[in-house]
Design a protein around this motif. Sequence first.
Motif, PDB file in Angstrom:
ATOM      1  N   ASP A  10       8.703  23.137  16.694  1.00 10.94           N
ATOM      2  CA  ASP A  10       7.804  21.983  16.740  1.00 10.94           C
ATOM      3  C   ASP A  10       8.449  20.753  17.367  1.00 10.94           C
ATOM      4  OD1 ASP A  10       9.606  21.309  14.801  1.00 10.94           O
ATOM      5  OD2 ASP A  10       8.122  20.993  13.203  1.00 10.94           O
ATOM      6  N   GLY A  11       9.537  20.954  18.090  1.00 13.88           N
ATOM      7  CA  GLY A  11      10.187  19.820  18.742  1.00 13.88           C
ATOM      8  C   GLY A  11      10.981  18.938  17.801  1.00 13.88           C
ATOM      9  N   TRP A  12      11.400  19.493  16.656  1.00 16.79           N
ATOM     10  CA  TRP A  12      12.133  18.689  15.667  1.00 16.79           C
ATOM     11  C   TRP A  12      13.381  18.080  16.282  1.00 16.79           C
ATOM     12  CZ3 TRP A  12      17.156  19.211  13.967  1.00 16.79           C
ATOM     13  CH2 TRP A  12      17.508  18.414  12.857  1.00 16.79           C
ATOM     14  N   ARG A  13      13.654  16.827  15.893  1.00 14.80           N
ATOM     15  CA  ARG A  13      14.902  16.158  16.276  1.00 14.80           C
ATOM     16  C   ARG A  13      15.320  15.244  15.132  1.00 14.80           C
ATOM     17  NH1 ARG A  13      12.196  13.406  21.360  1.00 14.80           N
ATOM     18  NH2 ARG A  13      11.076  15.359  21.153  1.00 14.80           N
ATOM     19  N   MET A  14      16.616  14.998  15.017  1.00 17.00           N
ATOM     20  CA  MET A  14      17.141  14.207  13.921  1.00 17.00           C
ATOM     21  C   MET A  14      16.782  12.733  14.101  1.00 17.00           C
ATOM     22  SD  MET A  14      21.078  14.004  12.551  1.00 17.00           S
ATOM     23  CE  MET A  14      21.094  15.760  12.223  1.00 17.00           C
ATOM     24  N   ASN A  15      16.232  12.146  13.025  1.00 14.62           N
ATOM     25  CA  ASN A  15      15.934  10.713  12.946  1.00 14.62           C
ATOM     26  C   ASN A  15      14.853  10.237  13.931  1.00 14.62           C
ATOM     27  OD1 ASN A  15      17.920  10.400  10.938  1.00 14.62           O
ATOM     28  ND2 ASN A  15      19.524  10.141  12.502  1.00 14.62           N
ATOM     29  N   LEU A  16      14.133  11.131  14.557  1.00  9.58           N
ATOM     30  CA  LEU A  16      13.057  10.749  15.465  1.00  9.58           C
ATOM     31  C   LEU A  16      11.844  11.647  15.221  1.00  9.58           C
ATOM     32  CD1 LEU A  16      14.903  10.269  18.889  1.00  9.58           C
ATOM     33  CD2 LEU A  16      13.854   8.474  17.497  1.00  9.58           C
ATOM     34  N   PRO A  17      10.653  11.111  15.439  1.00  3.52           N
ATOM     35  CA  PRO A  17       9.473  11.979  15.269  1.00  3.52           C
ATOM     36  C   PRO A  17       9.470  13.089  16.332  1.00  3.52           C
ATOM     37  CG  PRO A  17       8.847   9.877  16.251  1.00  3.52           C
ATOM     38  CD  PRO A  17      10.283   9.730  15.824  1.00  3.52           C
ATOM     39  N   ALA A  18       9.056  14.257  15.914  1.00  4.09           N
ATOM     40  CA  ALA A  18       9.000  15.386  16.842  1.00  4.09           C
ATOM     41  C   ALA A  18       7.837  15.198  17.804  1.00  4.09           C
ATOM     42  CB  ALA A  18       8.850  16.682  16.064  1.00  4.09           C
ATOM     43  N   GLU A  19       8.086  15.298  19.099  1.00  7.28           N
ATOM     44  CA  GLU A  19       7.050  15.141  20.113  1.00  7.28           C
ATOM     45  C   GLU A  19       7.132  16.283  21.121  1.00  7.28           C
ATOM     46  OE1 GLU A  19       7.148  11.466  22.149  1.00  7.28           O
ATOM     47  OE2 GLU A  19       6.494  10.259  20.434  1.00  7.28           O
ATOM     48  N   GLU A  20       5.993  16.632  21.664  1.00  5.13           N
ATOM     49  CA  GLU A  20       5.965  17.611  22.746  1.00  5.13           C
ATOM     50  C   GLU A  20       4.689  17.416  23.553  1.00  5.13           C
ATOM     51  OE1 GLU A  20       5.150  21.806  21.842  1.00  5.13           O
ATOM     52  OE2 GLU A  20       4.963  21.203  19.732  1.00  5.13           O
ATOM     53  N   VAL A  21       4.680  17.982  24.744  1.00  4.41           N
ATOM     54  CA  VAL A  21       3.522  17.899  25.632  1.00  4.41           C
ATOM     55  C   VAL A  21       2.918  19.289  25.792  1.00  4.41           C
ATOM     56  CG1 VAL A  21       2.727  17.382  27.967  1.00  4.41           C
ATOM     57  CG2 VAL A  21       4.435  15.907  26.870  1.00  4.41           C
ATOM     58  N   LEU A  22       1.612  19.383  25.584  1.00  5.95           N
ATOM     59  CA  LEU A  22       0.877  20.630  25.785  1.00  5.95           C
ATOM     60  C   LEU A  22      -0.094  20.441  26.949  1.00  5.95           C
ATOM     61  CD1 LEU A  22      -0.081  21.517  22.091  1.00  5.95           C
ATOM     62  CD2 LEU A  22       1.822  22.444  23.425  1.00  5.95           C
ATOM     63  N   THR A  23      -0.163  21.430  27.815  1.00  7.76           N
ATOM     64  CA  THR A  23      -1.095  21.382  28.939  1.00  7.76           C
ATOM     65  C   THR A  23      -2.003  22.596  28.885  1.00  7.76           C
ATOM     66  OG1 THR A  23       0.549  20.237  30.307  1.00  7.76           O
ATOM     67  CG2 THR A  23      -1.334  21.227  31.436  1.00  7.76           C
ATOM     68  N   PHE A  24      -3.318  22.324  28.798  1.00  9.83           N
ATOM     69  CA  PHE A  24      -4.309  23.394  28.758  1.00  9.83           C
ATOM     70  C   PHE A  24      -5.081  23.418  30.066  1.00  9.83           C
ATOM     71  CE2 PHE A  24      -3.959  22.490  24.138  1.00  9.83           C
ATOM     72  CZ  PHE A  24      -3.597  23.765  23.719  1.00  9.83           C
ATOM     73  N   GLN A  25      -5.457  24.615  30.479  1.00 10.98           N
ATOM     74  CA  GLN A  25      -6.256  24.781  31.696  1.00 10.98           C
ATOM     75  C   GLN A  25      -7.547  25.500  31.366  1.00 10.98           C
ATOM     76  OE1 GLN A  25      -4.295  26.828  34.896  1.00 10.98           O
ATOM     77  NE2 GLN A  25      -6.124  26.911  36.172  1.00 10.98           N
ATOM     78  N   ARG A  26      -8.667  24.971  31.861  1.00 11.61           N
ATOM     79  CA  ARG A  26      -9.973  25.621  31.739  1.00 11.61           C
ATOM     80  C   ARG A  26     -10.641  25.541  33.093  1.00 11.61           C
ATOM     81  NH1 ARG A  26     -15.338  23.818  30.022  1.00 11.61           N
ATOM     82  NH2 ARG A  26     -16.530  25.685  29.432  1.00 11.61           N
ATOM     83  N   GLY A  27     -10.841  26.697  33.704  1.00 10.02           N
ATOM     84  CA  GLY A  27     -11.326  26.703  35.072  1.00 10.02           C
ATOM     85  C   GLY A  27     -10.254  26.122  35.974  1.00 10.02           C
ATOM     86  N   GLU A  28     -10.629  25.138  36.764  1.00  6.28           N
ATOM     87  CA  GLU A  28      -9.660  24.494  37.649  1.00  6.28           C
ATOM     88  C   GLU A  28      -9.101  23.210  37.052  1.00  6.28           C
ATOM     89  OE1 GLU A  28     -11.527  23.883  41.400  1.00  6.28           O
ATOM     90  OE2 GLU A  28     -11.804  26.023  41.818  1.00  6.28           O
ATOM     91  N   GLU A  86      -7.032  20.865  34.458  1.00  4.99           N
ATOM     92  CA  GLU A  86      -5.891  20.852  33.541  1.00  4.99           C
ATOM     93  C   GLU A  86      -5.943  19.595  32.688  1.00  4.99           C
ATOM     94  OE1 GLU A  86      -2.072  21.357  35.261  1.00  4.99           O
ATOM     95  OE2 GLU A  86      -2.483  23.384  36.024  1.00  4.99           O
ATOM     96  N   SER A  87      -5.602  19.730  31.415  1.00  2.00           N
ATOM     97  CA  SER A  87      -5.613  18.595  30.488  1.00  2.00           C
ATOM     98  C   SER A  87      -4.272  18.543  29.772  1.00  2.00           C
ATOM     99  CB  SER A  87      -6.754  18.748  29.462  1.00  2.00           C
ATOM    100  OG  SER A  87      -8.005  18.840  30.107  1.00  2.00           O
TER     101      SER A  87
END
Length: 679
Positions: free
Chosen positions: A499-517, A519-520
């Motif tokens: 889940d992107g865990w890191r010490m002393n910082l909130p865990a963050e990550e980027v997800l990219t979804f594609q539907r048809g052509e 991308e979000s």
Amino acid sequence: MFQKILIANRGEIACRVIRTAHRMGIACVAVYSDADADAQHVRQADEAVRLGPAPVAESYLRADAIIAAAQRTGAEAIHPGYGFLSENAEFAEACAAAGIVFIGPPADAIRAMGLKDKAKARMEGAGVPVVPGYHGADQDPALLAAEAERIGYPVLIKAVAGGGGKGMRRVDEPAGFTAALEGAQREARNAFGNEAVLVEKYVSAPRHIEVQVFADTHGNAVHLFERDCSLQRRHQKVVEEAPAPGMPEQMRAAMGAAAVAAAQAVGYVGAGTVEFIADSAGGLDADQFYFMEMNTRLQVEHPVTEAITGQDLVEWQLRVAAGEALPVAQEDLAIDGHAVEVRLYAEDAAQGFVPATGELRVFALPEAAPGLRIDTGVAEGDTVSPHYDPMIAKLIAWGPDRRTALDRLSRALAGSSVLGVTTNGSFLRRLLAHEAFRDGHFDTGLIDRDLQALLAPDPAVEGRLLALAAGALLAHRAAADTARMAATADPWSPWGRSDGWRMNLPAEEVLTFQRGEAESELRVTHGGPGRWRIRMAADGAELDLQWRVGQGGASFAAVLDGLQLQGAACVLPGQVWLACGGEMRRYLLVDPMQVEHLEEGAGGTLKAPMPGKIVKVTAAAGDAVAKGDALLVLEAMKMEHTIAAPGDGVIEAMPFSVGQQVQEGDVLVRFAEEAEAAA
């Protein structure tokens, strides 16, 4: 009455006949192909007999094998369902020769109505109005083109042995006639073994209205009022309702009388449907309807007629075939309320309604209830194959009035979850909400005219679904982490989390979804088990999401910015399937480390959108093509699909030729790189 019957069909109609026959105390025999060995109709029948491999020509179209199965099991009669052999006069005769009752009309009646040109000539003789056109036997292309000019464009080319939109082309100007004629003839030849066509005037504001008729062997014939089947795509019905909105009583009586006259003119027995085209340009009028064809079988949409009349048409079929008289007279029949049916197809509406295949990972439709009926021949875990029609269910709603029926049906769609196979469910909900349709102001061109609006989701809804897709993926991943770490010596180690865990910082990550052509991109901040803060890159909107897994495995409950939502989700490698509020989606998860960008016209490949057979190739290696040019024609799920160039370019290779089978994802066309093309 019969003791045992055989059902020579598959899917929901086979299941429907089995249910009715069992209620009447009749034993049932199912037949099946290798693709249907574990299908619902096989499970529900008392006995089942294998016909052969999956292709219909080697299974469900084998009249000899079906009759042999009836003889082997002692079945006294054969119910053909609809499609396949249901309108095959030779099959009806073969049943009679074998001493088996064909639950349908006499072979002569099937022949009389089976060829559209001869049927129209016969109807003219019976005083039934027909559409102006050419119905002759001379099929010379030059003559047909001349007849089209005489009739006046636009015209409709129709296979004389056709049905379901196969072998049908609309032509708006002379320049397109030859290509349309070739396509209609080829499709008719492949589907019916008969490439003959007729040409008739295309009605500008047509309503497709059909009348259910029934006749017995005692000389009785009745009609059970009309159905409106005007909402169509590719000339195939999408929504059907009874009675027809805005139908004047004078027109209802005239159309019903014409339908009965049509049936009596050919000595009809059993269930049949007489189809009319009505010109609705100035509103429905008793003098503005024309005979199109007669379907000499039960129709897919018969449940709406049953709903408004209170009659069981399958039971009528069985009783009439057994020699009994019709159970009621015309004066005993009346219309009660309104009924609407939608056909839930495995198809991608956004991609031109291309048929879809795959496993039904989640298949949850509402329970049948007063005013709601569900007809289906599949269950969760079944596979939608490329060999047969892609309809997977029919949802039928009844109400005391049309608005109530429409609202009830819309709620049923909202409560449906079908994941693992792309369906037209979301499209159907938007269609039912279409203002002109709800007001009763529509014709057969409505879907084509308003297609883009019907395909476009509400941006706010789409953002909500994307957030839920992210929640489904993250919850699935967390559950997998927990299960994996439980088997280790240190199940609480943060190094086992994804889940992107890191010490002393909130865990963050980027997800990219594609539907048809499209991308979000979503930026996710983890806030503890089942809690996330999601920021949409497109508009900067931020949403708080809380997630709870439901009791049904795939079901979930979520709170999104204070809005409580329920639905179902299925996470597969590289993709997330989601259903919520009647909207069903498949999102591909884009891996930033493995993205391939193929620019239109600058190299790349064109892949098969579905399994099928190549029936025509119109380009070759070395050809320079422009965006939209037809390259080949793929036949799949009973329809032809033209594969066009996605952009300008030069063809490097076309690996397949006419007659070859392809699978979904096979490379059909390989384009040369831009530099090579320039050379």
